[in-house]
Design an enzyme around this catalytic site. Structure first.
Site: not given
Ligand code: NCD
Length: 322
Positions: A62-63, A91, A112, A140
């Site tokens: 999703r993100t 490396k 991320r 997040h």
């Molecule tokens: C979440 C995350 O990655 O923190 N998902 C997201 O980004 N929608 C929650 C999860 O992974 O459980």
């Protein structure tokens, strides 16, 4: 209104977004007003010629894709980092060096990473804005911004003052709830029920912060007594990848499951059901059982859908200032 718009610009234009901690209530109000006035047809193409660097060192559907979708709908293009194994981190390159180098390849970084400190390392040497798209068990922020938007829409509320909300599951390692409660702390007298196994309680500094700011916090491991008066149930996945042993994970894995019979019996205020997703479909007890699949209050797919609009508004603010 004039001050609010100025606040908004100051908060977001060409700035990093690493945490929700320093977002004020004025900025929040201005942000959601901005989304309401956001005319898609006028914005399409506003980021033409700009490049986003999608840096995902941890899995994401999703993100990653909703940021890509939002950026491309605004006319920009994306460079996907691809697998970490193909980068010079393998490396021995530091995150700081990587960030400094790639700053000249794009206009914004969407990062991320499994380590909490990684976003700070990137932000330290980046000469372009960095958005935290999940830093380990930390935060997040963009998920929280879209969660608040979803609550406003689904509960038909403009302000979230006096909201009653139950957060369930992995409150220790779940970064979405950490960011969400920091945003909710900006409203008046919110009532929080934190439901988790004792091993996965909300970090004590966060509950202390809420109490200090005048909110009510009730911590328990019992779901049935916590849902009776709430307007929102926010379920989370037990974060298997954060456990050091499979055995520890299994003890907590199926702690909470909500089904239609339970909803009808205990959820007296007909709360909306949220979840940042993904749901763990391999468990025998699902976080939301299949009997709720077509329930009108199950808003999890609408919640995911709102993510594109919220991220479009945010990207436009960070890169254009309006
Ligand atoms: C979440 C995350 O990655 O923190 N998902 C997201 O980004 N929608 C929650 C999860 O992974 O459980």
């Amino acid at each position: 209104m004039v001050t609010q718009t100025a606040d908004l610009k100051k908060r977001f234009y060409q700035q990093h977004l690493l945490s929700t901690e320093y977002i004020t209530s004025g900025e929040l109000t201005a942000f959601y007003d901005f989304i309401e006035s956001f005319k898609l047809e006028e914005k399409l193409g506003c980021l033409r010629g700009q490049i986003a660097l999608n840096l995902f060192f941890e899995s994401s559907t999703r993100t990653r894709m909703s940021f890509a979708s939002a950026f491309q709908r605004l006319g920009g293009s994306i460079i996907e980092m691809g697998s970490e194994n193909l980068t010079s981190i393998k490396k021995g390159e530091s995150l700081e060096d990587m960030s400094k180098v790639i700053s000249s390849y794009g206009d914004i970084m969407i990062l991320r990473h499994p380590e909490e400190r990684a976003v700070e390392c990137f932000a330290k040497t980046a000469s372009i804005p960095v958005i935290n798209a999940g830093n380990g068990i930390g935060e997040h922020p963009t998920q929280a911004l879209l969660d608040i938007y979803t609550i406003q829409k689904e509960c038909r509320r403009v302000s979230l003052d006096y909201l009653t909300i139950c957060l369930v599951g992995d409150l220790k390692y779940g970064r979405t709830v950490h960011s969400l409660i920091k945003l909710l702390a900006n409203y008046k007298a919110v009532q929080f029920y934190f439901v988790s196994p004792s091993e996965l309680k909300m970090p004590a500094d966060l509950t202390a912060m809420l109490k200090l700011r005048g909110h009510t916090v009730i911590e328990t491991d019992k779901l049935e007594t916590s849902v009776q008066t709430v307007e929102v149930i926010y379920m989370t996945r037990i974060q298997q990848e954060r456990f050091s042993s499979q055995q520890d994970f299994l003890i907590c894995a199926e702690a909470y499951s909500l089904n239609q019979a339970f909803y009808e019996r205990y959820c007296k205020q007909e709360p909306i059901l949220l979840h940042p997703l993904p749901r763990n479909s391999s468990l025998s007890q699902k976080e939301f059982d299949s009997t709720l699949e077509n329930h009108p209050k199950l808003a999890v797919f609408r919640q995911a859908h709102y993510g594109v609009l919220v991220r479009m508004a945010l990207l436009s603010l960070i890169l254009k200032g309006n």
